[in-house]
Write a protein that holds these residues in place. Sequence first.
Motif, mmCIF file in Angstrom:
data_model
loop_
_atom_site.group_PDB
_atom_site.id
_atom_site.type_symbol
_atom_site.label_atom_id
_atom_site.label_comp_id
_atom_site.label_asym_id
_atom_site.label_seq_id
_atom_site.Cartn_x
_atom_site.Cartn_y
_atom_site.Cartn_z
ATOM 1 N N PRO A 38 0.844 -1.198 0.000
ATOM 2 C CA PRO A 38 0.000 0.000 0.000
ATOM 3 C C PRO A 38 0.881 1.251 0.000
ATOM 4 C CG PRO A 38 0.074 -0.929 2.206
ATOM 5 C CD PRO A 38 0.836 -1.885 1.317
ATOM 6 N N LEU A 39 1.450 1.544 -1.142
ATOM 7 C CA LEU A 39 2.470 2.586 -1.241
ATOM 8 C C LEU A 39 1.958 3.957 -0.822
ATOM 9 C CD1 LEU A 39 5.205 3.709 -2.067
ATOM 10 C CD2 LEU A 39 4.459 3.615 -4.462
ATOM 11 N N GLU A 40 0.772 4.313 -1.260
ATOM 12 C CA GLU A 40 0.261 5.646 -0.932
ATOM 13 C C GLU A 40 0.170 5.831 0.577
ATOM 14 O OE1 GLU A 40 -3.540 8.585 -1.938
ATOM 15 O OE2 GLU A 40 -3.545 6.499 -2.622
ATOM 16 N N GLU A 41 -0.341 4.821 1.276
ATOM 17 C CA GLU A 41 -0.480 4.921 2.730
ATOM 18 C C GLU A 41 0.884 4.924 3.422
ATOM 19 O OE1 GLU A 41 -2.053 2.930 0.748
ATOM 20 O OE2 GLU A 41 -4.206 3.244 1.019
ATOM 21 N N ILE A 42 1.803 4.091 2.947
ATOM 22 C CA ILE A 42 3.144 4.065 3.539
ATOM 23 C C ILE A 42 3.850 5.391 3.285
ATOM 24 C CG2 ILE A 42 5.425 2.975 3.405
ATOM 25 C CD1 ILE A 42 3.957 0.323 2.850
ATOM 26 N N ALA A 43 3.694 5.941 2.091
ATOM 27 C CA ALA A 43 4.312 7.229 1.783
ATOM 28 C C ALA A 43 3.794 8.318 2.706
ATOM 29 C CB ALA A 43 4.042 7.595 0.320
#
Length: 373
Positions: free
Chosen positions: A147-152
């Motif tokens: 979940p890249l957006e959330e991790i970012a």
Amino acid sequence: MTRTPNLRIPGPTPVPPDILEAVAHPMVNHRGREFAALISRVAGRLKDFFATSNDVLILSTSGTGGLESAVVNTLSPGDKVLSVSIGAFGERFAAIADAYGAEVIPLQYEWGQAARPEEVREALEAHPDVKAVLLTHNETSTGVTNPLEEIARVVRGRGEPTHLLLVDAVSSLGAIPFETDGWGLDVVVTGSPKGWMVPPGLAFVSMSERAWRAYEQAKMPRFYFDLGRHRDTLAKGQTPWTPTMSIFFGLDIALERMAEEGMERIFSRHASIARMVRSGVKEMGLELLCEDERFASDTVTAIKCPEGVEVSALRTLLEDEHNVILAGGQGKLQGKIFRIGHLGLVEEEDIRETLESLEQALPKLGFRLPAVR
């Protein structure tokens, strides 16, 4: 005439005939006007797919070379980096940083799981002096998309960000939704033989303004992968070193095709085909490696090989009798899973043929398909 194999590995991916023809373009002067127009055109089109206002630099190397460039252009020996790893390519990213003298702090997950943003936050709170976070967006070895957006959002935190975010997008960008600027990503790397439908040989790298500031302070050795040289020569319509020119000609046609299809249709096609793969293998009584299908990859599916069936025997049978080529497992998953790649040049008919071939091959190796399906 030999039938073209149904190449269902996660890269290199099949190359359309018109792109193969373009790759055979006669050589031109790589310091001349024709190549200057070509590199400017493809670099501009890549920015649209990266969703960035940053320059997209084009390196003549593999995706791994692009990842090495991300490390050596932003970090110094001794810098602490948080490695968020969910598979073989996450571990490779960490190994590159370690090789250049970074202090790697591992946050490792069982292969088949996605990273959890709250645990990334906890790791950063425990190590506030971390310079950068290394993250693989789509883990090819396990068929899991982080979940890249959330991790970012976690890495960015509140106020002025203190951590760089270096992203391996080799098997995701160009095939699934991605927002370089919108998600606040500092360095993004992808490679030509994945969703872009061209042969191996090029890596594409985006650097944010924060990443360029880090570049000015970075002390890791760099020469061939010095992104400052690539930035300066791109402005002149050149590369610092002799480019893999044939691949540029193919990329030009590939990006034109992708622009005609449109990003939203590309994303929806990959999502639909991925659902078709997952549904098809589950109907055969097979089990996905990905533990939570919310994070199942839309570009590659990893499947647990059923007990009593050897992965190597299954792959050989599919290739010899059906002309279908699947990938095996990597690292500790070797001999335990097989993988179906479905990115780039892929249509429903390719997957239908793959699933039908798998359905015919499994019983020959002793696996009993469900009676009612």
